[in-house]
Scaffold this motif. Structure first.
Motif, PDB file in Angstrom:
ATOM      1  N   PHE A 354      34.986  46.742  65.959  1.00 20.93           N
ATOM      2  CA  PHE A 354      36.100  45.886  65.581  1.00 20.93           C
ATOM      3  C   PHE A 354      36.901  46.428  64.403  1.00 20.93           C
ATOM      4  O   PHE A 354      36.428  47.208  63.589  1.00 20.93           O
ATOM      5  CB  PHE A 354      35.588  44.495  65.190  1.00 20.93           C
ATOM      6  N   ASP A 355      38.129  45.920  64.316  1.00 24.42           N
ATOM      7  CA  ASP A 355      38.891  45.955  63.086  1.00 24.42           C
ATOM      8  C   ASP A 355      38.600  44.634  62.371  1.00 24.42           C
ATOM      9  O   ASP A 355      38.429  43.605  63.016  1.00 24.42           O
ATOM     10  CB  ASP A 355      40.382  46.073  63.396  1.00 24.42           C
ATOM     11  N   TYR A 356      38.521  44.659  61.051  1.00 26.75           N
ATOM     12  CA  TYR A 356      38.081  43.482  60.316  1.00 26.75           C
ATOM     13  C   TYR A 356      39.127  42.988  59.325  1.00 26.75           C
ATOM     14  O   TYR A 356      39.879  43.775  58.739  1.00 26.75           O
ATOM     15  CB  TYR A 356      36.786  43.768  59.545  1.00 26.75           C
ATOM     16  N   LEU A 357      39.152  41.670  59.152  1.00 24.98           N
ATOM     17  CA  LEU A 357      39.877  41.025  58.070  1.00 24.98           C
ATOM     18  C   LEU A 357      38.864  40.704  56.975  1.00 24.98           C
ATOM     19  O   LEU A 357      37.760  40.220  57.258  1.00 24.98           O
ATOM     20  CB  LEU A 357      40.529  39.723  58.549  1.00 24.98           C
ATOM     21  N   PHE A 358      39.231  40.956  55.739  1.00 24.50           N
ATOM     22  CA  PHE A 358      38.356  40.669  54.604  1.00 24.50           C
ATOM     23  C   PHE A 358      38.979  39.560  53.753  1.00 24.50           C
ATOM     24  O   PHE A 358      40.123  39.685  53.303  1.00 24.50           O
ATOM     25  CB  PHE A 358      38.134  41.924  53.758  1.00 24.50           C
ATOM     26  N   TYR A 359      38.224  38.493  53.565  1.00 25.49           N
ATOM     27  CA  TYR A 359      38.639  37.384  52.702  1.00 25.49           C
ATOM     28  C   TYR A 359      37.873  37.507  51.393  1.00 25.49           C
ATOM     29  O   TYR A 359      36.646  37.625  51.380  1.00 25.49           O
ATOM     30  CB  TYR A 359      38.325  36.042  53.355  1.00 25.49           C
ATOM     31  N   ILE A 360      38.598  37.447  50.283  1.00 22.27           N
ATOM     32  CA  ILE A 360      37.981  37.606  48.970  1.00 22.27           C
ATOM     33  C   ILE A 360      38.486  36.516  48.035  1.00 22.27           C
ATOM     34  O   ILE A 360      39.685  36.216  48.001  1.00 22.27           O
ATOM     35  CB  ILE A 360      38.276  38.997  48.377  1.00 22.27           C
ATOM     36  N   ASP A 361      37.569  35.927  47.267  1.00 18.61           N
ATOM     37  CA  ASP A 361      37.906  35.029  46.167  1.00 18.61           C
ATOM     38  C   ASP A 361      37.552  35.744  44.871  1.00 18.61           C
ATOM     39  O   ASP A 361      36.455  36.306  44.750  1.00 18.61           O
ATOM     40  CB  ASP A 361      37.113  33.724  46.241  1.00 18.61           C
ATOM     41  N   PHE A 362      38.454  35.735  43.902  1.00 18.59           N
ATOM     42  CA  PHE A 362      38.143  36.337  42.609  1.00 18.59           C
ATOM     43  C   PHE A 362      38.625  35.438  41.478  1.00 18.59           C
ATOM     44  O   PHE A 362      39.573  34.661  41.621  1.00 18.59           O
ATOM     45  CB  PHE A 362      38.723  37.750  42.472  1.00 18.59           C
ATOM     46  N   GLU A 363      37.925  35.552  40.342  1.00 18.36           N
ATOM     47  CA  GLU A 363      38.192  34.695  39.191  1.00 18.36           C
ATOM     48  C   GLU A 363      39.280  35.306  38.320  1.00 18.36           C
ATOM     49  O   GLU A 363      39.010  36.028  37.363  1.00 18.36           O
ATOM     50  CB  GLU A 363      36.909  34.477  38.384  1.00 18.36           C
ATOM     51  N   ALA A 364      40.514  34.994  38.656  1.00 16.44           N
ATOM     52  CA  ALA A 364      41.673  35.415  37.873  1.00 16.44           C
ATOM     53  C   ALA A 364      42.897  34.714  38.435  1.00 16.44           C
ATOM     54  O   ALA A 364      42.949  34.388  39.623  1.00 16.44           O
ATOM     55  CB  ALA A 364      41.860  36.928  37.909  1.00 16.44           C
ATOM     56  N   SER A 365      43.852  34.479  37.580  1.00 15.66           N
ATOM     57  CA  SER A 365      45.110  33.875  37.996  1.00 15.66           C
ATOM     58  C   SER A 365      46.112  34.953  38.386  1.00 15.66           C
ATOM     59  O   SER A 365      46.120  36.049  37.802  1.00 15.66           O
ATOM     60  CB  SER A 365      45.674  33.028  36.851  1.00 15.66           C
ATOM     61  N   MET A 366      46.965  34.648  39.363  1.00 19.77           N
ATOM     62  CA  MET A 366      47.996  35.614  39.740  1.00 19.77           C
ATOM     63  C   MET A 366      49.060  35.760  38.658  1.00 19.77           C
ATOM     64  O   MET A 366      49.933  36.618  38.758  1.00 19.77           O
ATOM     65  CB  MET A 366      48.646  35.213  41.056  1.00 19.77           C
ATOM     66  N   ALA A 367      48.993  34.939  37.620  1.00 20.33           N
ATOM     67  CA  ALA A 367      49.890  35.115  36.480  1.00 20.33           C
ATOM     68  C   ALA A 367      49.368  36.168  35.503  1.00 20.33           C
ATOM     69  O   ALA A 367      50.092  36.582  34.588  1.00 20.33           O
ATOM     70  CB  ALA A 367      50.083  33.788  35.750  1.00 20.33           C
ATOM     71  N   GLU A 368      48.127  36.610  35.688  1.00 21.02           N
ATOM     72  CA  GLU A 368      47.537  37.609  34.801  1.00 21.02           C
ATOM     73  C   GLU A 368      47.918  39.015  35.257  1.00 21.02           C
ATOM     74  O   GLU A 368      47.828  39.324  36.455  1.00 21.02           O
ATOM     75  CB  GLU A 368      46.011  37.480  34.791  1.00 21.02           C
ATOM     76  N   PRO A 369      48.301  39.884  34.334  1.00 16.00           N
ATOM     77  CA  PRO A 369      48.637  41.268  34.704  1.00 16.00           C
ATOM     78  C   PRO A 369      47.497  41.999  35.394  1.00 16.00           C
ATOM     79  O   PRO A 369      47.728  42.809  36.296  1.00 16.00           O
ATOM     80  CB  PRO A 369      48.982  41.917  33.352  1.00 16.00           C
ATOM     81  N   ARG A 370      46.250  41.740  35.008  1.00 16.67           N
ATOM     82  CA  ARG A 370      45.139  42.462  35.628  1.00 16.67           C
ATOM     83  C   ARG A 370      45.018  42.119  37.107  1.00 16.67           C
ATOM     84  O   ARG A 370      44.657  42.974  37.922  1.00 16.67           O
ATOM     85  CB  ARG A 370      43.829  42.163  34.902  1.00 16.67           C
TER      86      ARG A 370
END
Length: 398
Positions: A354-370
């Motif tokens: 298969f080709d795969y989709l990867f779902y990820i949750d991470f602890e950071a806001s999209m307002a943060e530069p990092r």
């Protein structure tokens, strides 16, 4: 009523045709990835083309010994106990994807859709998120998504993972299929109760109805009681079935709230095998929220990668290099997009991968530069990236 278009944050520079997306410009490696929440940057993350349907139907759960499945009503002898039950005709009828009949509600309250019937754990999660809300039951997860899209409700609260049962794969697939945004999360302690008609003792129960996951989470207790487990569509609906059929030797595994709604007795409380049984729910809306730069935010994304050795390691490294903690990784195969075929001619075997989709949750806001820089780095070798939402974390467990 006119439908309002919603914004989807998508990095589409390298999206390929299997997603139905066109390139929005040439890819420049190492270019800055400065995501701002103004009109110009939002346009970069908006994609007007529709995604191809990648939802994967979950395999039907195999029944274990002691578990039987029923479809439809079983003829039972109705006892005189039925006259003691509550009048359930006033409860709202669940919305269906095939029948979205408009209902009149309190316009001053937030309307929140959930899958199930009154007394479901999803309804409890909706009330935890919005204590003064008007809850709207839906018969399927798909109907809850559509109810938000069609402006019948303001939000939807849907389960995404359980600490015992794992991920709800159907909702991962629906997140990609629909254009809704994650605006929050709710963590709810699941306390399963053994319910029965008023006055019934546990020794009288021969069968118990509930959702397969709920039955699996109470397997040890039910086995000790010698009760046959019967699969049902929903925990709260199992309680409703017991109440309406009025059979003394049939019980249900559901919440204490379901017992109160349907006039049942709690025979045993807290029958789950694991005491730390927590379900995480996502709050979905038509429009994204504007996250702040302060701590306490989580961001959910989905992406695909080119095939090759170490490519997933590179994808995860973009977060580690910037000190971003990953809280969830989920992969879902795309059955319509095969990566290749392996042909073992000596043995006469042919297999696809298969080709795969990867779902990820991470602890950071999209307002943060990092976080912005991490997605810019990921864009260098990801074929497709979509931000599902950036939202406050729920750190409260009742």
């Amino acid at each position: 009523m006119a439908l309002k278009a919603s914004t989807i944050w998508v990095s589409a520079d390298r999206c390929r045709t299997q997603f139905g997306l066109t390139s929005l410009g040439s890819h420049r490696s190492g270019s800055p990835f400065n995501l701002r929440f103004d009109l110009e940057i939002n346009r970069k993350w908006e994609c007007c083309a529709s995604l191809t349907h990648t939802a994967i139907e979950d395999d039907q759960e195999k029944l274990r010994p002691g578990v039987i499945s029923i479809h439809g009503n079983v003829d039972h002898q109705i006892t005189e106990t039925r006259g003691l039950l509550k009048d359930l005709s006033s409860l709202p009828r669940p919305l269906s994807a095939n029948d979205f009949s408009p209902s009149v509600g309190d316009v001053s309250k937030v309307r929140v859709a959930y899958q199930g019937v009154p007394g479901a754990y999803s309804e409890a999660a909706a009330i935890k998120a919005y204590p003064e809300c008007e809850t709207v039951p839906c018969d399927q997860f798909e109907a809850a998504f559509q109810a938000v899209e069609l402006w019948l409700v303001d939000k939807a609260v849907l389960p995404i993972e359980n600490s015992v049962g794992g991920s709800i794969h159907r909702n991962y697939d629906l997140l990609l299929r629909h254009r809704l945004h994650i605006v929050g999360e709710v963590q709810l302690v699941v306390n399963h109760c053994l319910l029965a008609l008023p006055g019934v003792k546990k020794e009288e129960l021969k069968r118990v109805l509930s959702h397969p996951q709920a039955l699996a989470q109470c397997e040890m207790t039910l086995h000790k009681l010698g009760i046959v487990r019967v699969n049902h569509d929903d925990t709260a609906d199992a309680a409703r079935t017991v109440a309406t059929e009025g059979v003394r030797d049939v019980g249900a595994v559901a919440s204490a709230r379901a017992a109160d709604i349907y006039g049942l007795d709690i025979v045993i409380e807290g029958i789950q095998d694991e005491s730390d049984n927590i379900t995480r729910f996502l709050i979905l809306a038509r429009e994204p929220i504007i996250p702040g730069p302060d701590k306490g935010y989580k961001t959910s994304i989905v992406f695909t990668l080119d095939e090759g050795p170490g490519v997933l390691f590179k994808a995860l490294a973009v977060f580690a290099l910037r000190g971003i903690n990953l809280t969830k990784i989920e992969s879902r195969p795309q059955t319509k997009n095969w990566v290749g075929v392996i042909d073992d001619t000596d043995r006469g075997n042919t297999s696809r991968y298969f080709d795969y989709l990867f779902y990820i949750d991470f602890e950071a806001s999209m307002a943060e530069p990092r976080a912005q820089n991490a997605l810019g780095h990921l864009q260098e070798f990801a074929r497709f990236i979509r931000v599902l939402g950036s939202y406050p974390m729920d750190t409260t467990i009742p």
